[in-house]
Design a protein around this motif. Structure first.
Motif, PDB file in Angstrom:
ATOM      1  N   LYS A 348       0.841  -1.184   0.000  1.00  0.00           N
ATOM      2  CA  LYS A 348       0.000   0.000   0.000  1.00  0.00           C
ATOM      3  C   LYS A 348       0.882   1.241   0.000  1.00  0.00           C
ATOM      4  O   LYS A 348       2.064   1.172   0.379  1.00  0.00           O
ATOM      5  CB  LYS A 348      -0.924  -0.005   1.221  1.00  0.00           C
ATOM      6  N   PRO A 349       0.395   2.402  -0.429  1.00  0.00           N
ATOM      7  CA  PRO A 349       1.218   3.615  -0.459  1.00  0.00           C
ATOM      8  C   PRO A 349       1.827   3.928   0.905  1.00  0.00           C
ATOM      9  O   PRO A 349       1.155   3.836   1.937  1.00  0.00           O
ATOM     10  CB  PRO A 349       0.221   4.700  -0.886  1.00  0.00           C
ATOM     11  N   LEU A 350       3.102   4.280   0.885  1.00  0.00           N
ATOM     12  CA  LEU A 350       3.795   4.587   2.136  1.00  0.00           C
ATOM     13  C   LEU A 350       3.275   5.889   2.733  1.00  0.00           C
ATOM     14  O   LEU A 350       3.034   6.864   2.028  1.00  0.00           O
ATOM     15  CB  LEU A 350       5.298   4.728   1.887  1.00  0.00           C
ATOM     16  N   ARG A 351       3.143   5.906   4.030  1.00  0.00           N
ATOM     17  CA  ARG A 351       2.819   7.123   4.773  1.00  0.00           C
ATOM     18  C   ARG A 351       3.932   7.360   5.786  1.00  0.00           C
ATOM     19  O   ARG A 351       4.259   6.465   6.582  1.00  0.00           O
ATOM     20  CB  ARG A 351       1.475   6.994   5.492  1.00  0.00           C
ATOM     21  N   LEU A 352       4.556   8.536   5.740  1.00  0.00           N
ATOM     22  CA  LEU A 352       5.656   8.849   6.640  1.00  0.00           C
ATOM     23  C   LEU A 352       5.112   9.305   7.988  1.00  0.00           C
ATOM     24  O   LEU A 352       4.321  10.248   8.071  1.00  0.00           O
ATOM     25  CB  LEU A 352       6.542   9.936   6.048  1.00  0.00           C
ATOM     26  N   ALA A 353       5.544   8.625   9.052  1.00  0.00           N
ATOM     27  CA  ALA A 353       5.138   9.008  10.399  1.00  0.00           C
ATOM     28  C   ALA A 353       5.987  10.167  10.910  1.00  0.00           C
ATOM     29  O   ALA A 353       5.490  11.063  11.608  1.00  0.00           O
ATOM     30  CB  ALA A 353       5.257   7.812  11.343  1.00  0.00           C
ATOM     31  N   ARG A 354       7.270  10.162  10.580  1.00  0.00           N
ATOM     32  CA  ARG A 354       8.159  11.264  10.955  1.00  0.00           C
ATOM     33  C   ARG A 354       9.404  11.194  10.085  1.00  0.00           C
ATOM     34  O   ARG A 354       9.701  10.160   9.478  1.00  0.00           O
ATOM     35  CB  ARG A 354       8.546  11.213  12.436  1.00  0.00           C
ATOM     36  N   SER A 355      10.118  12.289  10.012  1.00  0.00           N
ATOM     37  CA  SER A 355      11.366  12.329   9.254  1.00  0.00           C
ATOM     38  C   SER A 355      12.405  13.105  10.051  1.00  0.00           C
ATOM     39  O   SER A 355      12.064  13.893  10.947  1.00  0.00           O
ATOM     40  CB  SER A 355      11.153  12.968   7.881  1.00  0.00           C
ATOM     41  N   TRP A 356      13.658  12.882   9.743  1.00  0.00           N
ATOM     42  CA  TRP A 356      14.741  13.526  10.468  1.00  0.00           C
ATOM     43  C   TRP A 356      15.991  13.570   9.600  1.00  0.00           C
ATOM     44  O   TRP A 356      16.046  12.965   8.534  1.00  0.00           O
ATOM     45  CB  TRP A 356      15.042  12.789  11.779  1.00  0.00           C
ATOM     46  N   ALA A 357      16.998  14.263  10.096  1.00  0.00           N
ATOM     47  CA  ALA A 357      18.299  14.296   9.418  1.00  0.00           C
ATOM     48  C   ALA A 357      19.397  14.299  10.462  1.00  0.00           C
ATOM     49  O   ALA A 357      19.176  14.632  11.635  1.00  0.00           O
ATOM     50  CB  ALA A 357      18.414  15.528   8.517  1.00  0.00           C
ATOM     51  N   GLY A 358      20.580  13.917  10.045  1.00  0.00           N
ATOM     52  CA  GLY A 358      21.750  13.945  10.915  1.00  0.00           C
ATOM     53  C   GLY A 358      22.974  14.315  10.102  1.00  0.00           C
ATOM     54  O   GLY A 358      23.001  14.128   8.878  1.00  0.00           O
TER      55      GLY A 358
END
Length: 423
Positions: A348-358
């Protein structure tokens, strides 16, 4: 900012560790196991930066010749780490796979197989049909082949470093959070301790495992550590409706599936260097690396360099500056979502719960700095892992512990020594 010598309380320990990422925490844990009095200083919180923001990749595949023998031992450590720490780390040893969609990459994969085999790995090139058999629901559209190593693995970054620090603390190591080291002290050509916000701590050895902050910690001593930062972005998705093999896959997208069927997702072979003053200080040393990887990185110019010009990253007294929390590349993550849909059309289409960077601390030769600083006896560095530090963390902690306690290590670290950059 001038550093004032503290006149108050002075502590004495055997070893000071600076930085509570996976390398620093693993080092403190190994030293505590050897009954050393250890004090670990962390300017923010344990694993507040890259050690909790990476993808959880633990691999021998695609390592450099300098790292390879060390990482072989690293895998053996990972295989028993959960039992040693008595903690669930989401450790899975189901392999790493690099999906090849062009002839150049496939040729590289075929050339790498003998390297893995000579070192005892079962690395092999898979056909598209074999990839479909290995990876449930994978389409293999446009695939030419893949490089696969079954003994590589993955774990959950947010669990691992916390468990190492907790176990170190239980073995009497002192973990001091929200306390910046302001100065590394030396006397007559050897390290003598540190000055922190807590006061002065004398020590026979100091280990700098400060990640992206390492060059700033060493610079006042006149030590050249030409690290630059590469910003990498990742995301956590909502659980998928398909169960996938619990490995790390690099193709059009990069991912690993967690035990609850959610994904850690990123763009494969993608990073961004935010231009700042160090870009111009050290840039010449990176020309060869930049030329070899011109299609993998991009550059940005804006707020980071303005902050650097104001001295933001050098002022440890401002607590809001202490945890590097860069903005993720949302456009790149959206590309990763679309790429995953091509590779796994049944999901099923992905749904992003949260995103981050480092920010990854990169070295000009893309391999770590691991060892004792020349001309400053008792000062050690474990940094500059160039994107591979999570997997190498536990074995690096053991190596640094051996160097401090025994004066040597059985691991071949000569090509990783800090002296290769000294001018």
């Amino acid at each position: 900012m001038a550093i004032q010598r503290y006149q108050g309380r002075i502590d004495k320990v055997d070893v000071v560790v600076i930085g509570s990422g996976i390398v620093g925490s693993a080092t403190a844990w190994n030293l505590a196991k050897r009954n050393k009095r250890v004090k670990l200083f962390e300017k923010g919180r344990v694993a507040g930066e890259q050690s909790s923001r990476n993808w959880g990749s633990i691999r021998c595949q695609r390592r450099s010749a300098a790292e390879f023998p060390i990482m072989l031992e690293g895998i053996r450590i990972w295989e028993t780490l959960e039992s040693e720490l008595d903690a669930d780390l989401d450790w899975r040893q189901e392999g790493h796979i690099r999906l090849c969609y062009d002839e150049k990459l496939l040729q590289w994969a075929e050339e790498w197989v003998p390297i893995g085999r000579e070192n005892g790995l079962d690395t092999r090139v898979l056909t598209p049909r074999e990839c479909q058999e290995l990876l449930p629901h994978y389409s293999a559209k446009g695939l030419l082949g893949a490089l696969y190593t079954s003994t590589d693995g993955c774990a959950e970054p947010q669990k691992v470093t916390a468990a190492l620090a907790r176990s170190a603390s239980q073995r009497s190591a002192q973990i001091i959070q929200q306390c910046a080291v302001l100065e590394i002290l030396t006397e007559n050509g050897r390290v003598s301790g540190v000055i922190s916000e807590q006061g002065e701590t004398l020590a026979d050895a100091v280990i700098v495992a400060g990640g992206a902050w390492t060059s700033r910690l060493l610079k006042p001593l006149g030590i050249y550590h030409p690290s630059l930062w590469v910003r990498a972005s990742a995301a956590h998705t909502e659980p998928l409706d398909i169960d996938m093999r619990k490995l790390v896959s690099w193709g059009h997208s990069a991912y690993r599936q967690r035990p609850d069927n959610s994904l850690t997702l990123a763009v494969a072979e993608h990073g961004c260097h935010d231009l700042m003053l160090d870009s111009f200080r050290y840039g010449a040393a990176y020309l060869k690396l930049a030329w070899q990887n011109y299609d993998l990185f991009r550059f940005s110019f804006g707020k980071p360099i303005l902050d650097d010009l104001k001295g933001r990253f050098d002022d440890f007294t401002r607590k809001e500056n202490r945890t590097l929390d860069p903005i993720p590349d949302h456009a790149a993550l959206e590309r990763a979502v679309k790429a995953f849909a091509i590779e796994y059309p049944a999901a099923k289409p992905l749904r992003l719960a949260r995103s981050w960077a480092g920010w990854i601390d990169y070295m000009p030769d893309a391999i770590p700095v691991l060892g004792e600083i020349p001309n400053v006896s008792g000062l050690f560095v474990g940094s500059g892992f160039s994107g591979g530090g999570f997997g190498m963390g536990p074995v690096s902690g053991k190596i640094l512990s051996d160097l401090v306690c025994d004066g040597y290590t059985s691991h071949p670290v000569q090509s990783l020594c800090p002296s290769r950059f000294q001018r």
